[in-house]
Design an enzyme around this catalytic site. Structure first.
Site, short mmCIF file in Angstrom:
data_model
loop_
_atom_site.label_atom_id
_atom_site.label_comp_id
_atom_site.label_asym_id
_atom_site.label_seq_id
_atom_site.Cartn_x
_atom_site.Cartn_y
_atom_site.Cartn_z
N GLY A 142 53.19 34.98 34.21
CA GLY A 142 51.86 34.82 33.62
C GLY A 142 51.55 36.01 32.71
O GLY A 142 52.41 36.85 32.43
N ILE A 143 50.31 36.10 32.28
CA ILE A 143 49.96 37.12 31.31
C ILE A 143 50.16 38.53 31.86
O ILE A 143 50.58 39.44 31.12
CB ILE A 143 48.51 36.93 30.79
CG1 ILE A 143 48.26 37.85 29.59
CG2 ILE A 143 47.49 37.15 31.89
CD1 ILE A 143 46.98 37.57 28.85
N LYS A 188 60.13 31.09 39.00
CA LYS A 188 60.70 29.97 39.75
C LYS A 188 60.76 28.67 38.95
O LYS A 188 61.42 27.71 39.37
CB LYS A 188 59.94 29.75 41.05
CG LYS A 188 58.59 29.08 40.95
CD LYS A 188 58.05 28.82 42.36
CE LYS A 188 56.75 28.05 42.33
NZ LYS A 188 56.22 27.79 43.69
N MET A 219 48.85 30.25 30.95
CA MET A 219 49.07 29.31 29.84
C MET A 219 47.96 28.26 29.78
O MET A 219 47.62 27.76 28.70
CB MET A 219 50.42 28.62 30.03
CG MET A 219 50.82 27.67 28.92
SD MET A 219 51.13 28.47 27.33
CE MET A 219 52.75 29.17 27.60
N GLU A 268 29.49 32.70 28.96
CA GLU A 268 29.84 31.87 30.10
C GLU A 268 29.00 32.26 31.30
O GLU A 268 28.19 33.20 31.25
CB GLU A 268 31.34 32.00 30.40
CG GLU A 268 32.21 31.47 29.26
CD GLU A 268 33.69 31.58 29.54
OE1 GLU A 268 34.06 31.97 30.66
OE2 GLU A 268 34.48 31.29 28.64
N ASP A 278 53.16 32.10 46.53
CA ASP A 278 54.48 32.64 46.86
C ASP A 278 54.50 34.16 46.94
O ASP A 278 55.08 34.73 47.87
CB ASP A 278 55.51 32.17 45.82
CG ASP A 278 55.59 30.65 45.73
OD1 ASP A 278 55.42 29.99 46.76
OD2 ASP A 278 55.80 30.14 44.62
N HIS A 285 36.19 26.36 40.97
CA HIS A 285 35.57 26.14 39.66
C HIS A 285 34.69 24.90 39.75
O HIS A 285 35.11 23.87 40.27
CB HIS A 285 36.64 25.94 38.58
CG HIS A 285 36.12 26.12 37.19
ND1 HIS A 285 35.28 25.20 36.60
CD2 HIS A 285 36.29 27.11 36.29
CE1 HIS A 285 34.98 25.62 35.37
NE2 HIS A 285 35.58 26.78 35.17
N ARG A 316 29.70 30.86 39.60
CA ARG A 316 30.49 29.68 39.93
C ARG A 316 30.29 29.21 41.37
O ARG A 316 30.27 28.01 41.65
CB ARG A 316 31.97 29.97 39.68
CG ARG A 316 32.31 30.03 38.21
CD ARG A 316 33.74 30.44 37.97
NE ARG A 316 34.06 30.36 36.54
CZ ARG A 316 35.21 30.76 36.00
NH1 ARG A 316 36.13 31.27 36.78
NH2 ARG A 316 35.41 30.65 34.71
N HIS A 363 40.26 27.34 42.16
CA HIS A 363 40.49 27.91 40.83
C HIS A 363 41.12 29.29 40.85
O HIS A 363 42.06 29.55 40.11
CB HIS A 363 39.15 27.96 40.09
CG HIS A 363 39.26 28.39 38.66
ND1 HIS A 363 40.09 27.76 37.75
CD2 HIS A 363 38.63 29.38 37.97
CE1 HIS A 363 39.96 28.34 36.56
NE2 HIS A 363 39.11 29.33 36.68
N ARG A 392 34.78 35.98 41.29
CA ARG A 392 35.16 36.48 39.97
C ARG A 392 34.18 36.06 38.89
O ARG A 392 33.78 34.90 38.82
CB ARG A 392 36.57 36.01 39.60
CG ARG A 392 36.99 36.44 38.20
CD ARG A 392 38.42 36.03 37.90
NE ARG A 392 38.62 34.60 37.84
CZ ARG A 392 38.38 33.84 36.78
NH1 ARG A 392 37.87 34.38 35.67
NH2 ARG A 392 38.62 32.55 36.81
#
Length: 528
Positions: free
Chosen positions: A14-15, A35, A44, A114, A207, A228, A274, A331, A366
């Site tokens: 990921g990022i 994996k 992504m 947001e 994992d 979410h 949220r 989420h 978050r």
């Protein structure tokens, strides 16, 4: 048996993992293990954007306070301050790497707003495809300098005397492989697939957290799972994420008869945190009511939100009607492998960054669009730390892997069964009775969960083992916390008007057994 030696092993693509690899690759030999395909990650799929203080009318202190409010003041304030202060710097760094953020004709950033942000500070790239733009750019760069072993399944960490020195894996041909490195970085994402409805990629099954747990690393705040509020639903199943940015542009939550759902529920209305919005929607769904996002007030919706529009078309939703059917879905994990601001865990040589890590920046819930920010900020902190760490050359012996026969373990449940247990008993609304039901169910597999033996099992069985491990830890942690706070809502411990000021016990997990750790650091055995 294949053996690889490197300076840094990064598990996950990921990022956070990609950013760390990019920053380290010019000075260190880096191998990324993932994996699935390197492009398969939650990053992504991230639509909303990345939060950063860019506007002159904004201030890091405002972003800091918004983050604390969303997190119900359970955040680690020092690390949170670091996070928000680094926003503008990291945006500049991403731009030097080739990321192009959306700007107006006058060249200024198009900033969105947001939930729980009191100011417009969300940067986007490619409209509602920010995660894809950032991740794709980093993959393109990283492939030039970094060895990537995709379709390689990390089975367990190698640890001796409190030091992690490598990873045991199965490669794409199901052959055992060992990776040795003085620095092992977990960047595997969260655990959204433990629930029936989720925004997470199908590979996100907890994992990295399970690897760390079996190795004896400390995990914390596992009860905090963010749902979410607006997952696109079709026939009762999740069909993709409808970004919070849609509500930021004026969409309203409504019932089937047109009633404004968030009217009078919170001072921020549809842009409430949220956890608040998810619970309001959940209560309506319990009554067999349908909930929709009314997008009729948004001009050029398909142009502004091409990814959401594409999801709706794919699911057969008629956008012309202006109503998108939604429901809450798992989420983001606020809990995870406990780290400091530089990604160091309780095991020497083991680091964690991104969603798999628990730095304390998110508190109990978050703040929207702080996740991509977290990924790049703490990847940067990690890289600086590793580059300034003197490495001790470790002599390692390649010992044969002794695998236990799977026949010694009772029949495993299916992934769907685990998801049903988590959704029903460890979901948005929790009670002691239901949590105990979940824990007793998971305890049927306790020997497998707590064993650090290598098992001769298939990839699906390995995923199920990890899901059982993390499901058990979430349920046990949720039972520990006898209050409602943020994303953790206990109906038997209702929210009070001052719930965000409470400083009560939280649950940490260490070496196969749950513990309760209070704010003074006292540790006591947890008994169900």
């Amino acid at each position: 048996m294949k053996v690889f030696n490197s300076d840094v092993i990064i598990v996950g693509s990921g990022i956070a993992g990609l950013m760390a690899a990019e920053l380290l690759s010019f000075h260190k030999n880096v191998i990324i293990i993932t994996k699935s395909d390197v492009s398969h990650s939650n990053s992504m799929m991230a639509q909303g954007g990345i939060a950063a203080v860019i506007d002159q009318e904004d201030d890091w202190r405002d972003h800091f306070l918004d983050t604390l409010r969303a997190g119900c003041h359970y955040n680690n304030e020092d690390v949170t301050e670091l996070l928000v202060k680094q926003g503008a710097t990291m945006i500049e760094k991403l731009e030097t790497l080739g990321v192009q953020f959306d700007k107006g004709k006058d060249g200024t950033y198009l900033l969105g707003q947001e939930g729980a942000h009191l100011k417009r500070r969300i940067l986007h790239a490619g409209g509602d495809a920010t995660g894809k733009e950032l991740t794709t750019r980093l993959i393109t760069r990283v492939k030039q300098h970094v060895t990537i072993h995709d379709h390689t399944d990390a089975r367990d960490l190698m640890v001796e005397n409190g030091q992690c020195y490598g990873v045991v894996c199965l490669d794409k041909y199901q052959q055992p492989v060992r990776y040795f490195a003085p620095h092992v970085v977990l960047a595997t994402g969260g655990a959204g697939q433990l629930y029936s409805v989720t925004s997470n990629h199908s590979t996100i099954t907890g994992d990295g957290m399970a690897l760390a747990y079996r190795a004896g690393a400390r995990l914390a705040d596992m009860e905090f799972v963010q749902f979410h509020p607006t997952m696109l639903v079709k026939n009762g199943r999740g069909a993709g994420l409808v970004s919070e940015a849609v509500r930021g542009e004026g969409a309203r939550l409504v019932t089937e008869d047109g009633q404004l759902l968030m009217e009078g529920k919170h001072e921020l209305g549809d842009l409430a945190p949220r956890d608040v919005v998810a619970r309001v929607i959940f209560q309506r769904i319990l009554k067999n009511e349908k909930v929709f996002l009314d997008i009729r007030s948004i001009h050029d919706f398909q142009k502004k939100f091409p990814s959401v529009s594409s999801l709706c078309v794919k699911a057969g939703i008629q956008l012309e009607n202006g109503l998108i059917p939604i429901a809450p879905g798992a989420h983001f994990m606020m809990g995870g492998v406990e780290t400091n601001a530089q990604g160091k865990t309780s095991l020497d040589g083991l680091y964690a960054i991104g969603e798999v890590a628990n730095t304390g920046v998110h508190g109990a819930n978050r703040l929207a669009s702080n996740s991509l920010l977290e990924g790049v900020v703490f990847a940067n902190e990690l890289a600086r730390t590793i580059l300034h760490t003197e490495e001790t050359v470790r002599q390692t012996k390649v010992m044969p892997i002794v695998c236990q026969d799977m026949s010694t373990v009772q029949e495993l449940p299916t992934i769907n069964e685990i998801q049903e247990i988590m959704s029903k008993w460890v979901g948005i609304v929790r009670t002691k009775e239901n949590l105990l039901k979940a824990i007793r169910w998971f305890e049927k597999y306790k020997s497998l969960i707590q064993s650090n033996q290598y098992y001769q099992i298939s990839s699906e069985q390995h995923v199920i083992r990890n899901m059982l491990t993390i499901g058990y830890l979430i349920a046990a942690s949720a039972l520990c916390r006898k209050e409602s706070r943020g994303s953790h809502y206990r109906i038997d411990y209702p929210l009070s008007s001052d719930h965000c000021l409470l400083q009560t016990v939280f649950c940490s997990i260490h070496k196969g057994e749950p513990y309760v750790l209070n704010k003074k650091g006292f540790v006591s055995n947890f008994v169900i």
